[in-house]
Design an enzyme around this catalytic site. Structure first.
Site, PDB file in Angstrom:
ATOM      1  N   CYS A   1       0.834  -1.209   0.000  1.00 60.84           N
ATOM      2  CA  CYS A   1       0.000   0.000   0.000  1.00 60.84           C
ATOM      3  C   CYS A   1       0.868   1.259   0.000  1.00 60.84           C
ATOM      4  CB  CYS A   1      -0.918  -0.010   1.219  1.00 60.84           C
ATOM      5  SG  CYS A   1      -2.061   1.386   1.235  1.00 60.84           S
TER       6      CYS A   1
ATOM      7  N   CYS B   1       0.224   4.895   6.936  1.00 63.99           N
ATOM      8  CA  CYS B   1      -0.421   4.687   8.244  1.00 63.99           C
ATOM      9  C   CYS B   1       0.571   3.982   9.179  1.00 63.99           C
ATOM     10  CB  CYS B   1      -1.688   3.848   8.083  1.00 63.99           C
ATOM     11  SG  CYS B   1      -2.737   4.424   6.728  1.00 63.99           S
TER      12      CYS B   1
ATOM     13  N   CYS C   1     -19.422  -6.851   3.027  1.00 62.39           N
ATOM     14  CA  CYS C   1     -18.748  -5.621   3.461  1.00 62.39           C
ATOM     15  C   CYS C   1     -17.441  -5.517   2.683  1.00 62.39           C
ATOM     16  CB  CYS C   1     -18.466  -5.688   4.963  1.00 62.39           C
ATOM     17  SG  CYS C   1     -17.564  -4.256   5.588  1.00 62.39           S
TER      18      CYS C   1
HETATM   19 FE1  SF4 Z   1      -2.900   1.162   3.316  1.00 62.79          FE
HETATM   20 FE2  SF4 Z   1      -3.268   2.589   5.533  1.00 62.79          FE
HETATM   21 FE3  SF4 Z   1      -5.186   0.868   4.668  1.00 62.79          FE
HETATM   22 FE4  SF4 Z   1      -2.830  -0.022   5.687  1.00 62.79          FE
HETATM   23  S1  SF4 Z   1      -4.442   1.120   6.767  1.00 62.79           S
HETATM   24  S2  SF4 Z   1      -3.872  -0.782   3.896  1.00 62.79           S
HETATM   25  S3  SF4 Z   1      -1.374   1.517   4.921  1.00 62.79           S
HETATM   26  S4  SF4 Z   1      -4.472   2.740   3.667  1.00 62.79           S
END
Ligand code: SF4
Ligand code: SAM
Ligand code: DTB
Length: 336
Positions: free
Chosen positions: A72, A76, A147
């Site tokens: 990703c 985060c 979901c």
């Molecule tokens: Fe990507 Fe953030 Fe979702 Fe993890 S929480 S998959 S880093 S968007």
């Protein structure tokens, strides 16, 4: 009138900035007042609200599957799937439809009523969405609630998911508006609120919660609950995750060894969510393995009435289904 927020929350506050959030129903101050109650008083209030709106011993089961794992682009700081964190989670291709449907059948056989498909995306590209729509149609046809959690949605994408038969969209506020920038820098919380607005406009039910134990203050926990409760309407489903500290994530490095949050403070957060969102399903989400039976029992007493059921969350472990069965038997809980 258990629904009515206490008078303290009539004070003007900007708990949520969603285009759909009218006057905040709960201020952070009002939720703080709940957190500050003696533990027994807080639990008593949570039980009163819980029993007024829900069957006291019924717990709904949702099962998660990661349909696109890792790689990703977001940052985060809690998440093992961010490409920039060295967590050992590889970037996989999308799961084929037959594997997703096999997982959904197994989830149903194990008692789950909802199947949640998660993807490690900032948001889906239009070409990514087509295979997900097939998954939604297929899972729905098995008689499960559906979901998805795919990140931020662009104009039209929520509508396409709704037309395919999606019931819920999961998109978390994750923490209070004030603490959000400490945790994620590649987007702002308003982006999340914008997606939640699109989800509502498409007529989908909202699953929206947060993570506790990221080094936030009690005030930030209260701010998260106030922001969630002030969404208009409040989310139908509220996942409360306990941070799973994964090696290689910035939060693991920052918090490892430190007692990030007391278990009873986590229970208080669940109780505050129950009181502030009386009709919502409150899901005791990530981190159950680490909490153990006694703390989970307190969370159910505090008003949690949903869990993720299945041996895995997205990339981390969840209690085995047999452990959940044993816990439910010990506590006299029934899967609903
Ligand atoms: Fe990507 Fe953030 Fe979702 Fe993890 S929480 S998959 S880093 S968007
Ligand atoms: N990429 C999409 C997004 O961010 O919305 C969907 C998947 S993302 C993994 C879904 C949610 O998982 C996050 O919003 C966060 O609340 C939760 N999560 C991720 N990593 C976690 C962790 N280590 N501990 C607890 N919850 C976590
Ligand atoms: C939510 O609030 N928690 C789930 C679900 N929604 C998608 C995800 C938890 C992920 C925990 C870390 C992992 O397994 O990667």
């Amino acid at each position: 009138m258990l629904d009515d927020p206490p008078s303290a929350c009539t004070a003007p506050a900007r708990a949520a900035r969603s285009p759909r959030a009218a006057e905040p129903r709960w201020s952070a101050d009002a939720v703080m007042a709940l957190f500050d109650l003696p533990f027994a008083d807080l639990m008593f209030r949570a039980q009163q609200v819980h029993r007024a709106h829900h069957a006291p011993n019924a717990v709904q089961l949702s099962t998660l599957v990661s349909i696109k794992t890792g790689g990703c682009p977001e940052d985060c700081s809690y998440c093992p799937q961010a490409a920039r964190h060295s967590t050992g989670v590889a970037s996989d291709a999308m799961l084929p439809l037959d594997e997703v449907l096999a997982a959904a059948r197994a989830a149903k056989a194990s008692g789950a009523t909802r199947f949640c498909m998660g993807a490690a995306w900032r948001g889906p590209k239009d070409r990514d969405l087509a295979p997900v729509l097939d998954m939604v149609r297929g899972v729905k046809a098995l008689g499960l609630e559906t979901c998805c959690t795919l990140g931020m949605l662009k104009e039209g994408q929520a509508q396409a998911l709704a037309e395919a038969g999606l019931d819920y969209y999961n998109h978390n506020l994750d923490t209070s508006p004030e603490f959000y920038g400490e945790i994620v820098t590649t987007r702002v919380q308003q982006d999340r609120l914008d997606t939640l607005g699109r989800v509502r406009e498409a007529g989908l039910s909202v699953c929206c919660g947060g993570i506790v134990g990221m080094g936030e203050s009690r005030r930030a926990r209260a701010g998260l609950i106030a922001a969630l409760a002030s969404l208009d309407p409040p989310p139908e489903s509220v996942p409360i995750n306990h941070l799973v500290q994964v090696e290689g994530t910035p939060l693991h490095d920052r918090l490892h060894g430190a007692n990030a949050i007391e278990p009873l403070e986590f229970v208080r957060t669940v109780a505050a969510a129950r009181i502030a969102m009386p009709r919502s399903m409150v899901r005791l989400s990530a981190g159950r393995r680490e909490l153990g039976d006694a703390v989970q029992a307190l969370c159910f007493l505090a008003g949690a009435n949903s869990i993720f059921h299945g041996d895995r969350l997205l990339t981390t472990a969840n209690p085995d289904v047999d452990e959940d069965r044993a816990l439910f038997a010990k506590l006299g809980l029934t899967a609903a």
